[in-house]
Enzyme design. Structure first.
Site, PDB file in Angstrom:
ATOM      1  N   GLU A 139       0.851  -1.206   0.000  1.00 43.98           N
ATOM      2  CA  GLU A 139       0.000   0.000   0.000  1.00 43.98           C
ATOM      3  C   GLU A 139       0.887   1.257   0.000  1.00 43.98           C
ATOM      4  O   GLU A 139       0.587   2.235  -0.691  1.00 43.98           O
ATOM      5  CB  GLU A 139      -0.932   0.033   1.216  1.00 43.98           C
ATOM      6  CG  GLU A 139      -1.765  -1.225   1.461  1.00 43.98           C
ATOM      7  CD  GLU A 139      -2.803  -1.560   0.405  1.00 43.98           C
ATOM      8  OE1 GLU A 139      -2.661  -1.105  -0.744  1.00 43.98           O
ATOM      9  OE2 GLU A 139      -3.744  -2.298   0.729  1.00 43.98           O
ATOM     10  N   HIS A 142       2.216   1.722  -3.389  1.00 43.41           N
ATOM     11  CA  HIS A 142       1.201   2.253  -4.318  1.00 43.41           C
ATOM     12  C   HIS A 142       1.169   3.782  -4.240  1.00 43.41           C
ATOM     13  O   HIS A 142       1.027   4.460  -5.255  1.00 43.41           O
ATOM     14  CB  HIS A 142      -0.171   1.662  -4.011  1.00 43.41           C
ATOM     15  CG  HIS A 142      -0.238   0.181  -4.260  1.00 43.41           C
ATOM     16  ND1 HIS A 142      -1.245  -0.622  -3.792  1.00 43.41           N
ATOM     17  CD2 HIS A 142       0.612  -0.641  -4.939  1.00 43.41           C
ATOM     18  CE1 HIS A 142      -1.020  -1.872  -4.181  1.00 43.41           C
ATOM     19  NE2 HIS A 142       0.099  -1.906  -4.868  1.00 43.41           N
ATOM     20  N   TYR A 146       1.776   6.547  -7.259  1.00 41.55           N
ATOM     21  CA  TYR A 146       0.949   7.721  -7.612  1.00 41.55           C
ATOM     22  C   TYR A 146       1.837   8.962  -7.719  1.00 41.55           C
ATOM     23  O   TYR A 146       1.664   9.786  -8.607  1.00 41.55           O
ATOM     24  CB  TYR A 146      -0.162   7.959  -6.581  1.00 41.55           C
ATOM     25  CG  TYR A 146      -1.075   6.760  -6.397  1.00 41.55           C
ATOM     26  CD1 TYR A 146      -1.441   5.971  -7.484  1.00 41.55           C
ATOM     27  CD2 TYR A 146      -1.562   6.407  -5.141  1.00 41.55           C
ATOM     28  CE1 TYR A 146      -2.252   4.858  -7.323  1.00 41.55           C
ATOM     29  CE2 TYR A 146      -2.380   5.294  -4.978  1.00 41.55           C
ATOM     30  CZ  TYR A 146      -2.713   4.523  -6.070  1.00 41.55           C
ATOM     31  OH  TYR A 146      -3.514   3.421  -5.912  1.00 41.55           O
ATOM     32  N   GLU A 240      -3.942  -5.390  -5.477  1.00 36.19           N
ATOM     33  CA  GLU A 240      -5.204  -5.238  -4.736  1.00 36.19           C
ATOM     34  C   GLU A 240      -6.001  -6.532  -4.741  1.00 36.19           C
ATOM     35  O   GLU A 240      -6.661  -6.864  -3.758  1.00 36.19           O
ATOM     36  CB  GLU A 240      -6.049  -4.086  -5.305  1.00 36.19           C
ATOM     37  CG  GLU A 240      -5.416  -2.698  -5.200  1.00 36.19           C
ATOM     38  CD  GLU A 240      -4.933  -2.330  -3.806  1.00 36.19           C
ATOM     39  OE1 GLU A 240      -5.360  -2.950  -2.812  1.00 36.19           O
ATOM     40  OE2 GLU A 240      -4.095  -1.418  -3.706  1.00 36.19           O
TER      41      GLU A 240
HETATM   42 FE   LIG Z   1      -3.045  -0.378  -2.570  1.00 37.25          FE
HETATM   43 FE   LIG Z   2      -4.922  -2.960  -0.875  1.00 36.75          FE
END
Ligand SMILES: [Fe+2]
Ligand SMILES: [Fe+2]
Length: 366
Positions: A139, A142, A146, A240
């Site tokens: 996470e 991620h 971005y 995910e």
């Molecule tokens: Fe994520």
């Molecule tokens: Fe996730």
């Protein structure tokens, strides 16, 4: 483990006053613990808190962890140079949606990075902690991906606005508050009931909240636009889905362990669908070729149905149109249905070879 204390809490979901108990947090080290399989449970176990992975009770978790590790990728190694040009060929509505969806996804991965450690701190099976530790890492990464897109594609003077969009956009702010409140409720009042609700909220986030955003990027890619962004989102999508698989198992186990109301779960799903559609209609609406408010509703309700069925419950939305995705034509862009769910432009050789040679056990049953 800490002594459980009975307290009374108020549930805003069900509007019921219920008797519940404080959720125990695992000690850092518990010499009196017992790590034997017979004593090992997902919660309320007697773990020493050593990562004793020699004998595991939840064998699927080890397979899932290995799959998550094999999915390792570095966003900065994906080529987004075409996207820098394409961005200025998007319509103003597409650019608005591109930036807004990045804002929203940044929020989702931020709260996951913050919240999963709270969920994890009560887990007493180390193989489940193993998966959650990897999830937290993903996470956070991620969010880094971005930033990579924002820094590479969005002009410098607009970059802060992507991060700060929630400050000025009321719909996004309300979306963020709704998502965060269900987690905050447990952190502020760590009862077992609130823990269970936080788990369902987590499953909703992992299983429903990202996908209208992913569809937007795959839609652009299907029109030969922003292919590097689509590559990034393919890999986030794949991660995910491994989180979805984790929480399908965790929630299913939680439904055996924690007293709960199935009606509350359905109510949470319906609320989540409404919030997700409201946000997507706001940021995408009918303004993007290939997406309409009707397809958003159909897709979101379809997702809710498959996530409910995956935890042993019935579909909430019974009409035939909610039993299928309106976006099956975009699956080739998501690339999540292929062998190992792993291929991407850049990593095709490396990642595929990992998966092909590993012979992971425990994955097929998930
Ligand atoms: Fe994520
Ligand atoms: Fe996730």
């Amino acid at each position: 483990m800490k002594e459980l204390s009975n307290i009374t809490s108020f549930s805003p979901i069900s509007n019921l006053v219920v008797q519940t108990a404080t959720m125990p947090i695992s000690p850092i080290f518990n010499p009196q613990g017992n790590d034997d399989i017979a004593h090992r449970t997902m919660w309320f176990g007697e773990t020493t808190n050593l990562m004793q992975l020699n004998d595991v009770r939840y064998t699927w978790a080890v397979g899932l962890y290995m799959q998550m590790r094999e999915q390792f990728w570095i966003p900065q190694k994906l080529d987004v140079t075409q996207d820098v040009v394409d961005y200025w060929n998007l319509t103003p509505q597409e650019r608005y949606a591109y930036n807004g969806i990045l804002s929203y996804l940044t929020f989702l991965d931020s709260v996951q990075t913050c919240n999963i450690p709270h969920i994890k701190s009560s887990i007493t099976a180390p193989e489940i902690s193993l998966c959650m530790s990897e999830q937290i890492s993903q996470e956070a990464m991620h969010n880094h991906s971005y930033q990579y897109l924002i820094e590479s594609i969005i002009p410098p003077e607009q970059r802060h606005a992507v991060y700060d969009f929630w400050r000025t956009d009321k719909v996004l702010f309300s979306r963020c508050q709704f998502v965060a409140e269900l987690y905050q409720k447990y952190v502020s009042n760590p009862t077992q009931e609130n823990y269970f609700i936080a788990l369902i909220a987590d499953y909703l986030l992992e299983g429903m909240y990202f996908y209208n955003g992913f569809i937007f990027f795959y839609n652009l890619a299907s029109r030969m636009l922003m292919p590097g962004s689509a590559d990034v989102f393919k890999l986030i999508n794949r991660d995910e889905l491994s989180h979805v698989r984790l929480y399908q198992r965790v929630v299913t186990e939680a439904m055996q362990v924690f007293p709960h109301s199935v009606d509350t779960i359905y109510e949470m799903f319906d609320q989540a669908v409404n919030h997700e559609c409201q946000w997507t209609n706001h940021i995408v609406g009918n303004n993007i070729l290939g997406i309409t408010e009707q397809s958003t509703e159909q897709y979101t309700k379809y997702l809710a149905n498959i996530r409910l069925r995956a935890i042993g419950l019935d579909s909430l939305y019974k009409e035939a149109k909610y039993q299928k995705s309106p976006y099956t034509h975009l699956e080739r862009f998501s690339d999540t249905k292929k062998e190992g769910n792993t291929k991407s432009n850049f990593f095709e050789a490396t990642v595929t070879s990992y998966v092909m040679s590993s012979g992971i056990s425990g994955w097929d049953e998930i």
